[in-house]
Design a protein around this motif. Structure first.
Motif, short mmCIF file in Angstrom:
data_model
loop_
_atom_site.label_atom_id
_atom_site.label_comp_id
_atom_site.label_asym_id
_atom_site.label_seq_id
_atom_site.Cartn_x
_atom_site.Cartn_y
_atom_site.Cartn_z
N PRO A 63 -8.74 0.17 10.01
CA PRO A 63 -8.15 0.98 9.13
C PRO A 63 -6.54 0.15 8.73
CG PRO A 63 -8.98 2.03 11.08
CD PRO A 63 -9.06 0.75 11.27
N PHE A 64 -6.16 0.52 7.45
CA PHE A 64 -4.76 0.21 7.27
C PHE A 64 -4.00 1.44 6.64
CE2 PHE A 64 -7.48 -0.32 3.33
CZ PHE A 64 -6.79 0.58 2.32
N MET A 65 -2.56 1.14 6.61
CA MET A 65 -1.85 2.31 6.46
C MET A 65 -0.73 1.98 5.37
SD MET A 65 0.44 2.28 9.78
CE MET A 65 -1.18 2.38 11.03
N ASN A 99 -4.52 6.49 8.01
CA ASN A 99 -5.32 5.27 7.88
C ASN A 99 -6.42 5.46 6.94
OD1 ASN A 99 -4.00 4.20 10.31
ND2 ASN A 99 -4.72 5.85 11.66
N PHE A 100 -6.61 4.35 6.19
CA PHE A 100 -7.46 4.35 5.08
C PHE A 100 -8.96 3.25 5.61
CE2 PHE A 100 -3.41 5.21 3.38
CZ PHE A 100 -3.78 6.31 2.23
N VAL A 127 0.85 -1.11 -0.18
CA VAL A 127 0.00 0.02 -0.19
C VAL A 127 0.83 1.19 -0.29
CG1 VAL A 127 -1.96 1.35 1.36
CG2 VAL A 127 -1.80 -1.16 1.00
N VAL A 128 0.40 2.09 -0.76
CA VAL A 128 1.11 3.51 -0.82
C VAL A 128 0.08 4.47 -0.40
CG1 VAL A 128 2.32 5.02 -2.41
CG2 VAL A 128 2.59 2.72 -2.68
N GLY A 129 0.53 5.38 0.54
CA GLY A 129 -0.32 6.52 0.90
C GLY A 129 -0.62 7.52 -0.06
#
Length: 334
Positions: free
Chosen positions: A214-216, A143-144, A135-137
């Motif tokens: 939430p993921f990051m 937090n997504f 995952v790329v912010g």
């Protein structure tokens, strides 16, 4: 002359009368009494005193042959399936053919696919998961969650990506410890589901379709199909083990010390000990006995296995009489 004709005629009349007066042999007919109401036709019986000739009865039609009896098909003898118990020995019940086949179970119908995925699982090493991207912010978002957009970096040569593809985001950096057994492995935490909405050269834009946590940036992704395959394996019915199994309860979420109904826990027994999806364990709080007395086990609840790994299993607590803690015992009795 007329007088002579009359005399001649009277003479022949007299002769005829005398002939008719002689005794004759006559047959008499006896009919069976109808007191018993016979079902057959009444028979004609010749009286033996009259010595009438006996007539032979000739059948006018060919008698109908008796139908041949039909034999029911003989079923082959039923042989109860045998299972090996102990070290290559067959139990006495199997020898006599009286042992019933073991019940077959699978993951509970009350568990849907996403609940199964959310529970996660345990691996011996994080590299066993085989993630295909990271995952790329985007911007300052840390937090997504559902509805938000992010990006994933996936090697196109390794896994070609197209619009509409689905990926699960996961994290595998938590070491799971158990008080009695020590290090058990690493927890795979499934965090959410994302869908590709735009394919780019280096990175691909995704939107969060479902969020468990939430993921990051830095969390990894696996193809949606990977979890579908794991779910299908759990759907296959398998025979329950025929031997008792004793294990321990370990917590999946290190921040929590107590668990109750609907929570997920880890049981320190897996497929190597015969554990299967759908199997139920009774949970006990064990108090050590004093002065050489036996340990006292207090029932605290029941848990059912969702997913079975080689060494450990993920289970859901079905009922709890009091809070469940890591270190409690999980016992299965066939």
């Amino acid at each position: 002359m007329p007088t002579e004709k009359k005399v001649f005629g009277s003479f022949w009349v007299l002769v005829l009368v005398m002939l008719l007066a002689r005794p004759v042999w006559a047959a008499t007919i006896e009919v069976e009494s109808d007191e018993d109401e016979p079902t057959g036709t009444p028979t004609v019986v010749i009286s033996p005193a009259e010595k009438a000739p006996v007539e032979k009865v000739i059948p006018t039609s060919t008698p109908t042959p008796l139908p041949e009896p039909t034999l029911a098909p003989t079923a082959p003898p039923t042989v109860a399936p045998t299972s090996v118990t102990g070290e290559g020995t067959v139990g006495p019940e199997e020898k006599m053919g009286t042992q019933k086949p073991r019940p077959r179970v699978r993951v509970s119908d009350k568990v849907n696919f996403f609940s199964f995925v959310q529970a996660g699982y345990l691996v011996g090493d994080p590299t066993e998961v085989q993630g295909i991207g990271t995952v790329v912010g985007i911007g300052n978002v840390e937090n997504f969650t559902v509805g938000q957009k992010s990006a994933v970096d996936i090697d196109a040569a390794r896994y070609p990506v197209k619009k509409g593809d689905l990926f699960f985001v996961y994290r595998c950096d938590r070491s799971i410890q158990e008080l009695h057994l020590g290090h058990l492995g690493f927890q795979v935490e499934n965090l959410g589901l994302v869908e590709v909405i735009e394919v780019q050269k280096l990175r691909h834009l995704v939107v969060v379709k479902k969020s468990f946590k939430p993921f990051m940036a830095g969390d990894q992704v696996v193809p949606y199909e990977n979890e579908v395959k794991r779910w299908k394996r759990a759907q296959i019915k398998k025979p329950l083990p025929d031997q008792p199994i004793r294990a321990y309860v370990a917590g999946l979420d290190g921040a929590r010390g107590h668990f109750s109904a609907s929570d997920h826990i880890l049981i320190t027994a897996g497929s190597k000990k015969g554990v299967v999806e759908g199997q139920k364990f009774s949970l006990f709080e064990v108090h050590q006995g004093e002065f050489d007395k036996e340990d006292l086990g207090i029932p605290t609840g029941v848990a059912q296995v969702l997913y079975c790994g080689p060494e450990c299993s993920i289970a859901t607590i079905l009922t709890s009489h009091e809070p469940i803690e890591a270190g409690f015992q999980a016992v299965y009795r066939p």
